[in-house]
Design an enzyme around this catalytic site. Structure first.
Site, PDB file in Angstrom:
ATOM      1  N   SER A 183       0.828  -1.206   0.000  1.00 37.40           N
ATOM      2  CA  SER A 183       0.000   0.000   0.000  1.00 37.40           C
ATOM      3  C   SER A 183       0.863   1.257   0.000  1.00 37.40           C
ATOM      4  O   SER A 183       1.626   1.501  -0.934  1.00 37.40           O
ATOM      5  CB  SER A 183      -0.962  -0.040   1.189  1.00 37.40           C
ATOM      6  OG  SER A 183      -1.862   1.043   1.143  1.00 37.40           O
ATOM      7  N   ASP A 193      -2.506   6.726  -3.240  1.00 39.90           N
ATOM      8  CA  ASP A 193      -1.423   6.025  -2.566  1.00 39.90           C
ATOM      9  C   ASP A 193      -0.865   4.936  -3.482  1.00 39.90           C
ATOM     10  O   ASP A 193      -1.279   4.815  -4.647  1.00 39.90           O
ATOM     11  CB  ASP A 193      -1.866   5.480  -1.211  1.00 39.90           C
ATOM     12  CG  ASP A 193      -2.923   4.397  -1.307  1.00 39.90           C
ATOM     13  OD1 ASP A 193      -3.491   4.210  -2.400  1.00 39.90           O
ATOM     14  OD2 ASP A 193      -3.192   3.730  -0.290  1.00 39.90           O
ATOM     15  N   ASP A 212      -5.875   2.530  -3.549  1.00 41.65           N
ATOM     16  CA  ASP A 212      -7.175   2.398  -2.894  1.00 41.65           C
ATOM     17  C   ASP A 212      -7.533   3.607  -2.030  1.00 41.65           C
ATOM     18  O   ASP A 212      -8.623   3.659  -1.462  1.00 41.65           O
ATOM     19  CB  ASP A 212      -7.264   1.106  -2.072  1.00 41.65           C
ATOM     20  CG  ASP A 212      -6.246   1.024  -0.947  1.00 41.65           C
ATOM     21  OD1 ASP A 212      -5.405   1.940  -0.828  1.00 41.65           O
ATOM     22  OD2 ASP A 212      -6.285   0.045  -0.183  1.00 41.65           O
TER      23      ASP A 212
END
Length: 456
Positions: A105, A247, A251
């Site tokens: 992420s 990011d 998401d």
């Protein structure tokens, strides 16, 4: 490749509350990915599992190891290849299959990890299956009968279907011409975002759209104000209507207004709530307990029901499913959509924002001003060897506090603070909201003083 039993010895520091994430090569390894793939397939007894991965240099190898683990338990792999997390959510939802995304992420380039979903994009976190995978990695999996089949791999391409799905969920008719700046942070938004704008009267200034998991310009973490500076400057330099930042895995979505100022995610959630409640009157909106009171007030003012949730995607999604919510959001910039299997999507949040901004004449700063009513501290990290103990220490001073997630003390509308133990770092995280900056400072000093007294 070593056996499950060899790989399973001991605890795995990369297994967190919501996903698997840690330092590549030491905490997140090919062996861990293989074992997790095997345990995931065994736990769900799935016949097919979707596997995708992001642009980090280690992601392809980890995805291949995970897929090998899946196939070792007789399940077939549907290989989406290089993609964004919300595309994997789309695959899990539209195909009604479990799925895995190899990504860390917004974490630094040194990290990687795995996000897991049940069929229909349902979360797999601690309490919903991740702890069972952890246990299987420790104990090892049962042997399969001799002659059991090995799974296969089939490549799938859902990018066009994903694009059509997102465009079909947002009414972009009547959009006025807009100039926007988008900072993809060398992450997956650079792949998924451009097709979503085809045919729209939107001029885009692109920043860092080349996929590069070494993040040569800045970390793909828009929660850190330092990583928004290039976007802020570009919005002003190009006299843009607004800016978006995604990011690393795409998401999350952050917004900068036409004045170059970061928009609080809570204010953007309030805007999206108003938009959704206009289309679906009386709907339920879920927000995490770190969200500004102004957001819940706005939801109620526009005829909706505001429901609090613990922090974290698994808890927000579960609460949305339980209440039939049409929208959800967190103070960290995650936005969840009822029509998108209650999953989060940065590009879908950005499209909804474009619809809200571009179908009326006011600038973003004016449009969002009504939703910024209180002062906030942001997230204050308090170093602690035992963060849970730090929360318990403060709880002694507030015996009537709300303990839904950490410690929450409410003194009235727009006056509250929360102290939570971090799930990943040796810190307790303090968030304060009050009517003025001076009140925020007073509350911070009060809490820190209480903690110092308790420690001594």
């Amino acid at each position: 490749m070593t056996t499950n039993q060899e790989k399973g010895a001991g605890c795995h520091p990369a297994i967190k509350t919501y996903d698997i994430r840690g330092r590549t090569g030491t905490e997140v390894t090919a062996d861990l990915a293989y074992g997790t793939g095997a345990a995931f397939a065994h736990l769900l007894q799935a016949s097919e599992i979707v596997v995708g991965y992001d642009m980090r240099p280690s992601s392809l190898g980890l995805a291949e190891a995970f897929a090998e683990g899946v196939r070792s338990r007789g399940a077939d792999v549907l290989w989406t290849g290089l993609t964004a997390t919300d595309v994997v959510y789309f695959a899990s939802g539209t195909l009604n299959l479990p799925a895995a995304m190899i990504t860390a992420s917004h974490n630094p380039a040194s990290d990687n990890g795995i996000k897991l979903n049940r069929a229909g994009a349902g979360p797999v976190a601690h309490g919903s299956g991740l702890e069972k995978i952890h246990s299987l990695l420790h104990t090892g999996l049962p042997d399969r009968p001799a002659g059991s089949r090995t799974g296969t791999t089939t490549e799938i391409d859902l990018q066009q279907d994903y694009t059509a799905c997102l465009r079909g969920q947002v009414d972009l008719g009547g959009l006025r011409p807009l100039r926007i700046v988008v900072d993809a942070g060398n992450g997956m938004g650079g792949l998924t975002w451009p097709p979503l704008l085809e045919g729209l009267p939107v001029e885009t200034v692109e920043l860092y759209f080349d996929l590069d998991g070494t993040f040569p310009h800045h970390d793909a973490n828009p929660m850190d104000p330092a990583n928004l500076r290039d976007l802020q400057k570009a919005v002003l330099d190009h006299q843009a209507d607004l800016g978006f930042a995604f990011d690393g895995d795409g998401d999350r979505c952050f917004v900068v207004d036409e004045l170059g100022r970061p928009v609080p995610p809570c204010a953007l959630l309030a805007l999206l709530a108003r938009q959704h409640l206009t289309a679906q009157p009386g709907g339920t909106i879920v927000h995490d307990l770190l969200t500004s009171h102004a957001t819940a007030e706005a939801i109620r003012e526009h005829g909706g029901t505001a429901v609090r949730s613990r922090v974290g995607h698994a808890f927000v999604k579960q609460q949305m499913q339980a209440t039939g919510a049409i929208l959800g959001g967190e103070a960290s910039g995650h936005y969840y959509f009822g029509r998108f299997w209650h999953a989060d999507s940065g590009p879908l949040a950005a499209l909804h924002t474009l619809a809200a901004v571009g179908t009326q004449p006011r600038p973003v700063s004016e449009l969002l001003a009504p939703f910024t009513r209180y002062a906030t501290s942001g997230e204050i990290n308090i170093p602690a060897d035992d963060p849970q103990a730090t929360v318990r220490q403060l709880a002694r001073a507030f015996p009537d506090a709300d303990l839904l997630d950490g410690l929450t003390v409410v003194d009235g509308p727009g006056r509250w603070f929360n102290l939570r133990a971090s799930n990943v770092d040796p810190v307790a995280r303090l968030t304060i909201e009050a009517h003025t900056d001076a009140e925020v400072d007073d509350q911070r000093n009060r809490v820190l003083s209480l903690l110092a007294t308790a420690h001594n």
